[in-house]
Design an enzyme around this catalytic site. Sequence first.
Site, PDB file in Angstrom:
ATOM      1  N   ASP A   1      -1.179 -34.664   8.031  1.00 28.17           N
ATOM      2  CA  ASP A   1       0.191 -34.665   8.564  1.00 28.17           C
ATOM      3  C   ASP A   1       0.480 -32.954   9.163  1.00 28.17           C
ATOM      4  O   ASP A   1       0.394 -32.029   8.478  1.00 28.17           O
ATOM      5  CB  ASP A   1       1.357 -34.558   7.357  1.00 28.17           C
ATOM      6  N   VAL A   2       0.792 -33.105  10.280  1.00 28.80           N
ATOM      7  CA  VAL A   2       0.521 -31.687  11.213  1.00 28.80           C
ATOM      8  C   VAL A   2       1.884 -30.839  10.555  1.00 28.80           C
ATOM      9  O   VAL A   2       1.840 -29.552  10.747  1.00 28.80           O
ATOM     10  CB  VAL A   2       0.846 -31.839  12.675  1.00 28.80           C
TER      11      VAL A   2
ATOM     12  N   ASN B   1      -1.029 -33.750  20.169  1.00 26.41           N
ATOM     13  CA  ASN B   1       0.154 -34.942  20.849  1.00 26.41           C
ATOM     14  C   ASN B   1       1.163 -35.524  19.823  1.00 26.41           C
ATOM     15  O   ASN B   1       1.987 -36.000  20.287  1.00 26.41           O
ATOM     16  CB  ASN B   1      -0.760 -36.004  21.092  1.00 26.41           C
TER      17      ASN B   1
ATOM     18  N   TYR C   1      14.492 -32.219  20.873  1.00 27.50           N
ATOM     19  CA  TYR C   1      13.348 -32.760  21.275  1.00 27.50           C
ATOM     20  C   TYR C   1      12.865 -31.934  22.638  1.00 27.50           C
ATOM     21  O   TYR C   1      11.964 -31.238  22.873  1.00 27.50           O
ATOM     22  CB  TYR C   1      13.341 -34.030  21.539  1.00 27.50           C
TER      23      TYR C   1
ATOM     24  N   LYS D   1       9.881 -29.357  23.195  1.00 29.65           N
ATOM     25  CA  LYS D   1       8.563 -29.512  24.475  1.00 29.65           C
ATOM     26  C   LYS D   1       8.768 -28.510  25.226  1.00 29.65           C
ATOM     27  O   LYS D   1       7.998 -28.255  26.006  1.00 29.65           O
ATOM     28  CB  LYS D   1       9.097 -30.992  24.999  1.00 29.65           C
TER      29      LYS D   1
ATOM     30  N   ILE E   1       6.643 -43.109  30.130  1.00 26.38           N
ATOM     31  CA  ILE E   1       5.608 -43.697  29.704  1.00 26.38           C
ATOM     32  C   ILE E   1       6.064 -44.997  28.778  1.00 26.38           C
ATOM     33  O   ILE E   1       6.637 -44.874  27.869  1.00 26.38           O
ATOM     34  CB  ILE E   1       4.586 -43.124  29.053  1.00 26.38           C
TER      35      ILE E   1
ATOM     36  N   THR F   1       5.560 -46.888  26.058  1.00 28.38           N
ATOM     37  CA  THR F   1       5.122 -46.629  24.892  1.00 28.38           C
ATOM     38  C   THR F   1       6.344 -47.060  23.623  1.00 28.38           C
ATOM     39  O   THR F   1       7.530 -47.224  24.058  1.00 28.38           O
ATOM     40  CB  THR F   1       4.789 -45.238  24.427  1.00 28.38           C
TER      41      THR F   1
END
Length: 256
Positions: free
Chosen positions: A67-68, A94, A159, A163, A192, A194
Amino acid sequence: MNQLFEKAFGLSGQVALVTGGGSGLGYATAKCLAAAGAKVIITGRRESVLEEACKTLGPQVSYKVFDVTDTGHAPDFVESVVKSHGGIDILINNAGCHCKKRAEDITIQDFYQVMDVHLFGSFALTQAAIPYMRQKKRGSILFISSMSALLGMTDVCAYGSAKSALLGLTRCLAGDISPYGIRVNAIIPGFIDTPMFHRAVDQDLPRQQKILGHTPMNRYGTPEDIGWAAVYLCSEAAGFVNGASLAVDGGCSIGF
């Protein structure tokens, strides 16, 4: 394959760590890195997702659960990757999470959570990897940013802030560590196709129309569009590309 081409774009003999590699952009990036010859380790919180991804990614891809946001254990985790794979040459930061809320509704806890994953988690892993890359006098570190770092988008202030911070981190780190032979760059994906993207827009038709109307190519990108961009930035072909932020967006950031 032509030897000159292979030397420029191939990643044979290199070890790559991809966070959030079990799905979406991380999965596609792992697939492309492996196709270019790298040994790839994908990581994430859910072992079942990682295990399933490795079944289709092939023998050059393995996984380690991490877990980052567990930043205190980042050095131990990176050390375990180095011990099991003989080093670390490429780090793809990522892993991500989303938080779609109006500015007046988002909580400070929401903000912390998004920053923990995107910014603090990425920095902790990067900081832990630097000494090993410095020993080899080479390395490539990528951060995955977002259109929300370039465009004033609604409902994503946490977010977009995270970023945007990654782009600043990219430039500052490049200045700090490129003298050691370590290049630092960022990819700015457009919109994208996803699962995370669909969770954000599937119930918001006006937003979908606005996105496509702003994208000259009039389509969403594929995860592999990001994966191949990562291969390029990590290869010798991009050996003098450092501190850059590459928009892979079908022209969205210049669309009118």
